[in-house]
Design a protein around this motif. Sequence first.
Motif, PDB file in Angstrom:
ATOM      1  N   LEU A  22       1.133  -1.131  -0.070  1.00 37.08           N
ATOM      2  CA  LEU A  22      -0.316   0.319  -0.059  1.00 37.08           C
ATOM      3  C   LEU A  22       0.891   1.396  -0.085  1.00 37.08           C
ATOM      4  O   LEU A  22       0.196   1.901  -0.795  1.00 37.08           O
ATOM      5  N   ILE A  23       2.062   1.376   1.023  1.00 34.82           N
ATOM      6  CA  ILE A  23       2.877   2.626   0.934  1.00 34.82           C
ATOM      7  C   ILE A  23       4.069   2.379   0.177  1.00 34.82           C
ATOM      8  O   ILE A  23       4.536   1.364   0.055  1.00 34.82           O
ATOM      9  N   LYS A  24       4.041   3.643  -1.070  1.00 32.65           N
ATOM     10  CA  LYS A  24       5.165   3.430  -1.585  1.00 32.65           C
ATOM     11  C   LYS A  24       6.601   4.051  -1.176  1.00 32.65           C
ATOM     12  O   LYS A  24       7.464   3.558  -1.416  1.00 32.65           O
ATOM     13  N   GLU A  25       6.238   4.551   0.261  1.00 35.76           N
ATOM     14  CA  GLU A  25       7.421   5.099   0.808  1.00 35.76           C
ATOM     15  C   GLU A  25       8.413   4.000   1.677  1.00 35.76           C
ATOM     16  O   GLU A  25       7.320   2.880   2.088  1.00 35.76           O
ATOM     17  N   LYS A  26       9.386   4.795   1.591  1.00 37.74           N
ATOM     18  CA  LYS A  26      10.102   3.241   2.745  1.00 37.74           C
ATOM     19  C   LYS A  26      11.145   3.733   4.142  1.00 37.74           C
ATOM     20  O   LYS A  26      11.109   5.181   3.734  1.00 37.74           O
ATOM     21  N   ASN A  27      11.325   3.274   4.496  1.00 44.78           N
ATOM     22  CA  ASN A  27      11.638   3.847   5.569  1.00 44.78           C
ATOM     23  C   ASN A  27      10.682   4.603   6.571  1.00 44.78           C
ATOM     24  O   ASN A  27      11.388   6.079   6.854  1.00 44.78           O
ATOM     25  N   ARG A  28       9.963   4.491   6.072  1.00 44.85           N
ATOM     26  CA  ARG A  28       8.541   6.052   7.330  1.00 44.85           C
ATOM     27  C   ARG A  28       7.555   4.513   8.263  1.00 44.85           C
ATOM     28  O   ARG A  28       7.497   3.924   8.547  1.00 44.85           O
ATOM     29  N   LYS A  29       7.734   6.034   9.535  1.00 43.91           N
ATOM     30  CA  LYS A  29       6.499   5.298   9.817  1.00 43.91           C
ATOM     31  C   LYS A  29       5.358   6.661  10.296  1.00 43.91           C
ATOM     32  O   LYS A  29       5.504   7.127   9.786  1.00 43.91           O
TER      33      LYS A  29
END
Lengths: 148, 208, 596
Positions: C515-522
């Motif tokens: 679902l979430i394209k970003e990496k390493n984010r909270k």
Amino acid sequence: MQNEIIRVMLADDDEDDRLFFTEAFQEIKIKTTVTTLNNGIELMNYLNKEDAVLPHVLFLDLNMPGKTGLDCLREIKSIDRLKNIAIAIYSTSASDEDIEDTFVEGANVYIKKPHEFSTLKNVLSDVITLNWQYHTSGLNRDNFLLSI
Amino acid sequence: MVHAAAILLYISPKNIIFRQMKLYLKFDINAVCRKVLQEQLESLNLNYSILGFGEVEINNDPNSETIKALYQQLNEYGVSVVESHKSVLVQKIKDAIVEMVYSDEKLSNAKTSAYLADKIGQSYGYISNLFSDVTYTSIANFIILQKVERAKQLILTNELTITEIAWKLNYSSVAHFSNQFKSATGLTPSAFQRIIDKRKNAHLNKRA
Amino acid sequence: MNINSIFNKSILLKCIFAGSLFILIFISTFLYKHSQSLVDTSKLLVHSHRVNLELEQLNSFLKDAEINQTSYFVSRDTVFLTAFNDSRKRVSESISTLQVLTQDNLKQQNNLDSLIRLIKIRYNILFENSINLNDSVQVSGKRFNQSLLEGKQVMQAIRNQINDMIQLENIYLLERQERYEHETFLTPMYSLLLLLFSLVVFVFSYYKINKDFESLKKSNHILKIATESMRHAEEIGGFSSWQWDLGSNTLTFSDNQYRLLGLEPNAFAPSIQSFAEFVHPEDKHILLNGENLALHEHTSSVAFFRVIRKDGNIRYLKSMGKILTDAAGNKILIGINNDITEEYLISKALEDRNKELEKSNKELASFNHVASHDLQEPLRKIQTFISRINEKEIHTLSEQGKDYLQRIQVSAKRMRVLIDDLLLFSRTNKVEKIFELTSLDHLLEQAMQELTQQIEETRAEISSDQLPIVEVIPFQIQQLFINLIANSLKYCKPGVTPVIAIKSTIVDSAEYSNLIKEKNRKYYKISLTDNGLGFEKQYEEAIFTLFYRLHNNSDYPGTGIGLAICKKIVENHEGYINAESEPGIGTTFSIFLPVK
């Protein structure tokens, strides 16, 4: 209330809306005199006359050409003689934020123009009645806020 | 009977620059009106006795000229002479309701009718009909209006939370209070507070 | 690494050198003194021996004198007298020698004085005897024996004295012998110590020198390789490196700098002025600025400027520098010039395209808004006039007329709802909206206030975790909550009290990678779970599409914009939204808002 005739004024550039307005008041049981004006400039000209008979309640459309309702609202609120008139913004739907903003500018009432005539009658009647309560019961006019 | 109204008064004394004084006033309407009445009646050389709030007996028999002058002078103070008996009663009902709403005593909602009937000295049915005829609103609506007004005043003082106000005004829950507030004004109590705060800030900015 | 660097510092080396030198000198001095003392001790030893020897000699001379005297007395031969005198002379000589020898020793001197006295006494007696001898008269036997006895006694005393002196001297001898032995033992030890220490210092020095030499060789080697690869890298990467010694204000380029300027390496002498000739006239101030900053404030930065090659070609350069301090304390600005012409042109094209898109978006948004707004007016009037007809003129219509009017009314209503929702959708944008740090609990509360009526009508139970405080557009998140809760209330199971549970937690983007394209984010994950009708899995993504509906309008009125608005709001906040549902069980909507 039965003795005093309530003076109502409307500033709206739309002919049909003025028609609805006056017809509605004709059918409401409350005794009123209704004056309509065609735009903001006419309104301010009228109000600024020294001997002008000021309305109890002023209904103000927002979307008027030239001087908008908001301009008029600000101007009225800045003139001592006029700032105690109860002002009802009478407009097509706006977002909650815009409505809040008009209250912050000093409007007492915000009316979203109804889509049905009977609703219009009820709304106008409620506004006049409520305003009258403020007028007669020593309530603080600054707190008169109504969103219909 | 004491009407208490809180009014915000901005005083800017000319010899103090950049300072504003904010006074919260409580008006003893009773005393003010009494004083006005006294002054007016005396200025017209009328012999009078004040029977109670809103009731004056004039002992001489003044002519219509004097009466007209009296009415005119009183009008300038916003004091109008109430003609009919009905209006007097309605005013009494209003006063009773206001007193009830603003007292800190908690009356259960069921008892209001009995309280009012008792206070006015007439049956509740008679009172409510009379009230609706004269004012075009029902007693219940008027009570709600007064409660909402008081809520607004309490919100203005910024000292109580919405929950505390709901409790103070004898609502069974915050939701119930919010609901009634919203149906009466079209705004939620928090929206109302927000608007008043923004108005105050705008006003201060203008002055500043 | 720190210890090594301290170790390598020249100052420490100097300290070690000074220290070693000092120790060496110290040990040598000590050894020298020791040797001296050894010599002295042996001298003293010899001295004592000599004293003893002398004393023994004296003893023997005295004995000689005695014998000669006695012989003379017996024989009256003058030979013995001569011998006696001879012995006396020798005795005096010996005494003189002893006097010299005992100069250093008070005790012995005293002893010697006593001895001399005794000897004198003895000779006095002899003297007396000699007087008697000069007489040819016979000496009284008694007197003669008496003086012989006296003589014998004195002689004994003398002998004792001499013995004492010898004893004393022996004691010294013993002492000195001991000391001598002790010192002879220590001397080789000290010498050895000195030798070892010197050896250690030499070995250490050798080791250090060798090590430094090796590492220098190695560094040199690496440097050679680095320089070579740097040269190649510069050519490939289109950048050059330069060093600007701030102290001496000299500038050196790498070869590629010349190539960047369209010239062959070493085409001109490098200096700030010569370089500045290539810089675009409008950008010369940037170079000056950098120069000033570096010279006076010793800071460095990134600078962008254009250079014009001899052939008129304009290149865009990015210059980056860093101040380094070398071992001698000089400040050197080291930097690179990167030819970013291609990237610059691309990014400029992108920027222009973006501006176009933004403009077009703005137009679209305002078109959207105005259209919805302006569409409302005539529609409202249509509806109001219809309601007027309904009130006042309905009796003049036939049944069919009434029916037609009714249908017009229904359509007008539908159109109005659509326009209202479209208007709301078009207002849900990010433009000119302010993000404020707001308590989501507060917004949820307000949302529930707005829905009081529906909540009371359905007797819904809504429970919620403590929600976080996030930077959001408050009105929009409030709308988000309103839409989701209203949805749950609208699509509740008939006859079942709606129960909505709102939970909040923090998750990592990795857990929702599809679902979430970003990496390493909270992300804050806020989920709304209801016990409503639910829907099938295949529709999980489609429901967020504009105007998409799962139900008939007659069953559940709606426009299909609510969830599309929710998605737009969440996207305005760089977040995500998804739905999971099971028909007949309920639905969970999850909102993901990035944690800043």
